[in-house]
Design an enzyme around this catalytic site. Sequence first.
Site, mmCIF file in Angstrom:
data_model
loop_
_atom_site.group_PDB
_atom_site.id
_atom_site.type_symbol
_atom_site.label_atom_id
_atom_site.label_comp_id
_atom_site.label_asym_id
_atom_site.label_seq_id
_atom_site.Cartn_x
_atom_site.Cartn_y
_atom_site.Cartn_z
ATOM 1 N N MET A 1 0.794 -1.236 0.000
ATOM 2 C CA MET A 1 0.000 0.000 0.000
ATOM 3 C C MET A 1 0.828 1.289 0.000
ATOM 4 S SD MET A 1 -2.904 -1.263 -0.317
ATOM 5 C CE MET A 1 -4.081 0.041 -0.012
ATOM 6 N N ILE B 1 3.459 3.882 -2.072
ATOM 7 C CA ILE B 1 3.892 4.213 -3.426
ATOM 8 C C ILE B 1 5.406 4.388 -3.411
ATOM 9 C CG2 ILE B 1 3.732 5.919 -5.287
ATOM 10 C CD1 ILE B 1 0.843 6.448 -4.332
ATOM 11 N N LEU B 2 6.084 3.587 -4.210
ATOM 12 C CA LEU B 2 7.546 3.640 -4.238
ATOM 13 C C LEU B 2 8.016 4.885 -5.007
ATOM 14 C CD1 LEU B 2 8.058 -0.155 -4.970
ATOM 15 C CD2 LEU B 2 8.637 1.021 -2.822
ATOM 16 N N HIS C 1 -3.110 -5.412 -9.727
ATOM 17 C CA HIS C 1 -4.062 -4.357 -9.395
ATOM 18 C C HIS C 1 -5.478 -4.869 -9.659
ATOM 19 C CE1 HIS C 1 -5.345 -0.226 -8.781
ATOM 20 N NE2 HIS C 1 -6.158 -0.366 -9.802
HETATM 21 C C1 GRF Z 1 -5.382 -7.508 -4.021
HETATM 22 O O1 GRF Z 1 -6.692 -7.281 -4.440
HETATM 23 C C2 GRF Z 1 -4.410 -6.786 -4.911
HETATM 24 O O2 GRF Z 1 -4.803 -6.733 -6.245
HETATM 25 C C3 GRF Z 1 -4.421 -5.412 -4.320
HETATM 26 O O3 GRF Z 1 -4.491 -5.627 -2.933
HETATM 27 C C4 GRF Z 1 -5.115 -6.893 -2.666
HETATM 28 C C5 GRF Z 1 -4.151 -7.669 -1.834
HETATM 29 O O4 GRF Z 1 -4.699 -8.872 -1.378
HETATM 30 N N1 GRF Z 1 -3.306 -4.633 -4.786
HETATM 31 P P1 GRF Z 1 -3.767 -9.935 -0.648
HETATM 32 O O5 GRF Z 1 -3.034 -9.197 0.469
HETATM 33 O O6 GRF Z 1 -2.814 -10.499 -1.644
HETATM 34 O O7 GRF Z 1 -4.714 -10.961 -0.095
#
Ligand code: GRF
Length: 194
Positions: free
Chosen positions: A95, A97-98, A114
């Site tokens: 979560m 942003i790099l 994504h």
């Molecule tokens: C996934 O829906 C992914 O696409 C998004 O965040 C969610 C992560 O789920 N970027 P998890 O931690 O892999 O269960």
Amino acid sequence: MIEYSGPKKIKTAVFISGTGSNLKNLIKFSKQRNFPISIDLIISNNAKAKGLIYANNFKIKKKVFNFSNKIIAEKKILSLLFKNKIELICLAGFMKILSKSFIQRFNGKILNIHPSLLPKYKGLDTHARALKNNDKYSGCTVHLVNSKLDSGKIILQKKVKIYKNDNIKTLSKRVLKQEHKLYPVAIKRFLINL
Ligand code: GRF
């Protein structure tokens, strides 16, 4: 599909912030003889990320970094990546942003998954936005990470039909199921086409 037959697996770090279901799935695939990556490092910005449990379960090195100072965190991460000879980064529910400079240091070797059909719905709350707009389809995308959010080259996408009675919970569950299918296939495709 061409099976990977390289001499050694590509050393990979997975970055997570939460549940880690994609991480768990990638670990499972990485154990297959023909799958081209090994997962050697798990990185998180969140000490409470549930997914960190898979580091213990599968005996994979893990490290949590405090992103309150992003410059310092990224510097430390980069040195850990180089120390562990990491060649590929897979973001999986990460979560943060790099920064541009971090991405440049690992240029062309960072993938992300994504939960939308990019270029639609970059950023957060993808399912809510798709539902609000009465879209017929949602889906997921694996793409290369560049310096613009969720805008790098698309490797693979999977469409998921939205039903009339869907809500965020039902839709995200169905999309996640497809994410678990898509990410491993996209990694294979990306590495074979390099
Ligand atoms: C996934 O829906 C992914 O696409 C998004 O965040 C969610 C992560 O789920 N970027 P998890 O931690 O892999 O269960």
